[in-house]
Design a protein around this motif. Structure first.
Motif, PDB file in Angstrom:
ATOM      1  N   TRP A   1     -15.861  -0.424  -2.056  1.00  0.00           N
ATOM      2  CA  TRP A   1     -14.929  -1.480  -2.479  1.00  0.00           C
ATOM      3  C   TRP A   1     -13.834  -1.677  -1.434  1.00  0.00           C
ATOM      4  CZ3 TRP A   1      -9.669  -1.319  -3.367  1.00  0.00           C
ATOM      5  CH2 TRP A   1      -9.111  -2.437  -3.988  1.00  0.00           C
ATOM      6  N   ALA A   2     -13.286  -0.568  -0.933  1.00  0.00           N
ATOM      7  CA  ALA A   2     -12.221  -0.651   0.062  1.00  0.00           C
ATOM      8  C   ALA A   2     -12.690  -1.341   1.334  1.00  0.00           C
ATOM      9  CB  ALA A   2     -11.705   0.750   0.385  1.00  0.00           C
ATOM     10  N   ARG A   3     -13.888  -1.024   1.771  1.00  0.00           N
ATOM     11  CA  ARG A   3     -14.400  -1.649   2.995  1.00  0.00           C
ATOM     12  C   ARG A   3     -14.638  -3.148   2.777  1.00  0.00           C
ATOM     13  NH1 ARG A   3     -12.662   1.646   6.876  1.00  0.00           N
ATOM     14  NH2 ARG A   3     -13.621   3.723   6.802  1.00  0.00           N
ATOM     15  N   ARG A   4     -15.091  -3.513   1.586  1.00  0.00           N
ATOM     16  CA  ARG A   4     -15.269  -4.940   1.299  1.00  0.00           C
ATOM     17  C   ARG A   4     -13.940  -5.678   1.305  1.00  0.00           C
ATOM     18  NH1 ARG A   4     -18.829  -3.024  -2.763  1.00  0.00           N
ATOM     19  NH2 ARG A   4     -17.286  -3.531  -4.388  1.00  0.00           N
ATOM     20  N   LYS A   5     -12.870  -4.995   0.928  1.00  0.00           N
ATOM     21  CA  LYS A   5     -11.546  -5.600   0.938  1.00  0.00           C
ATOM     22  C   LYS A   5     -10.965  -5.687   2.345  1.00  0.00           C
ATOM     23  CE  LYS A   5     -10.902  -6.609  -3.344  1.00  0.00           C
ATOM     24  NZ  LYS A   5     -10.663  -8.010  -3.761  1.00  0.00           N
ATOM     25  N   GLY A   6     -11.640  -5.092   3.312  1.00  0.00           N
ATOM     26  CA  GLY A   6     -11.215  -5.229   4.695  1.00  0.00           C
ATOM     27  C   GLY A   6     -10.271  -4.173   5.210  1.00  0.00           C
ATOM     28  N   TYR A   7     -10.163  -3.036   4.530  1.00  0.00           N
ATOM     29  CA  TYR A   7      -9.272  -1.985   5.026  1.00  0.00           C
ATOM     30  C   TYR A   7      -9.841  -1.369   6.302  1.00  0.00           C
ATOM     31  CZ  TYR A   7      -6.364  -1.927   0.832  1.00  0.00           C
ATOM     32  OH  TYR A   7      -5.493  -2.264  -0.171  1.00  0.00           O
TER      33      TYR A   7
END
Length: 256
Positions: free
Chosen positions: A98-104
């Protein structure tokens, strides 16, 4: 917000924006990225985002970055049953994805007690994080080294204990199985080169310091160990100064 694991367990997560960002509140409903780093917080057994000790630490950690508290399966508002081991790795994986999809650009994990062991196993088996910190972690599953851990096993292994866990701690436990997943100690060498921090209290009444020392030996030069004389165990007893120090390390691994 809700996440779905690869084995179709629906999990609840709470996202908290970095407190340094002007105009942002403490709403759990928003999920716009407000810092380059996301700290994924993995609570210990019986822990979830509405526990006061967890929220107290979130307040400290979000001074430096966005924070996401994952409620492991069988805990809090999440679905499924707590298996006390291997399947929970998929829960952390869902939060990282989820975090990677949010662009972190940077995603780090910090776990406490049982959650610390899960975070270490995730870093070894799945990877995809930039650093991992384990606070008050056991080195093996189902240890009974101390009176406190023997009491925990009465809770998870007896029918009356399981009723208490469900009624008073809101933890729903999976059926008992003889299968034991790979331990953090076995998996520790596979985490490298991801930086690892092991934080342990010298007055921990659940796990003696042999646990972090064994993990550090297995990790070699890849692990940093903090042995804290005034610290007992996990979220409930973490001093404020140590929480702030932990936050600095998560942003800059190697910070003393």
């Amino acid at each position: 917000m809700l996440l779905l694991t690869e084995d179709q367990i629906q999990l609840f997560g709470s996202w908290w924006p970095a407190a340094s960002v002007a105009g942002r509140g403490t709403s759990e409903g928003r999920s716009e990225r407000t810092s380059d780093t996301l700290i994924i917080f993995v609570p210990g057994f019986t822990g979830h985002a509405r526990v006061a000790a967890v929220r107290r630490l979130v307040v400290r950690l979000r001074r430096r970055a966005d924070v996401f508290v994952i409620e492991l399966r069988g805990h809090g508002r999440s679905g499924g049953l707590s298996a006390m081991g291997g399947p929970e790795v998929a829960d952390v994986a869902a939060a990282v994805e989820w975090a990677r999809r949010k662009g972190y650009p940077r995603v780090v994990t910090v776990g406490f007690s049982f959650g610390a062991a899960v975070a270490l196993c995730h870093a070894a088996v799945r990877g995809g994080v930039d650093a991992v910190a384990a606070v008050s972690t056991p080195s093996r599953w189902f240890v009974r080294d101390t009176p406190s851990m023997r009491a925990v096993h009465v809770l998870i292994e007896s029918l009356p204990g399981r009723l208490v866990a469900r009624t008073f701690f809101k933890v729903r436990l999976a059926p008992i199985t003889l299968a034991v997943p790979p331990s953090p100690l076995e998996l520790m060498p596979a985490i490298a080169p991801t930086p690892v921090l092991l934080v342990h209290g010298l007055i921990d009444h659940y796990f003696p310091i042999e646990h972090p020392l064994a993990l550090a030996a297995a990790a070699g030069d890849n692990a940093t160990v903090w042995l804290e004389p005034d610290f007992a165990h996990a979220e409930n007893r973490l001093p404020v100064r140590l929480a702030d120090r932990l936050g600095r390390w998560l942003l800059e691994p190697g910070t003393p």
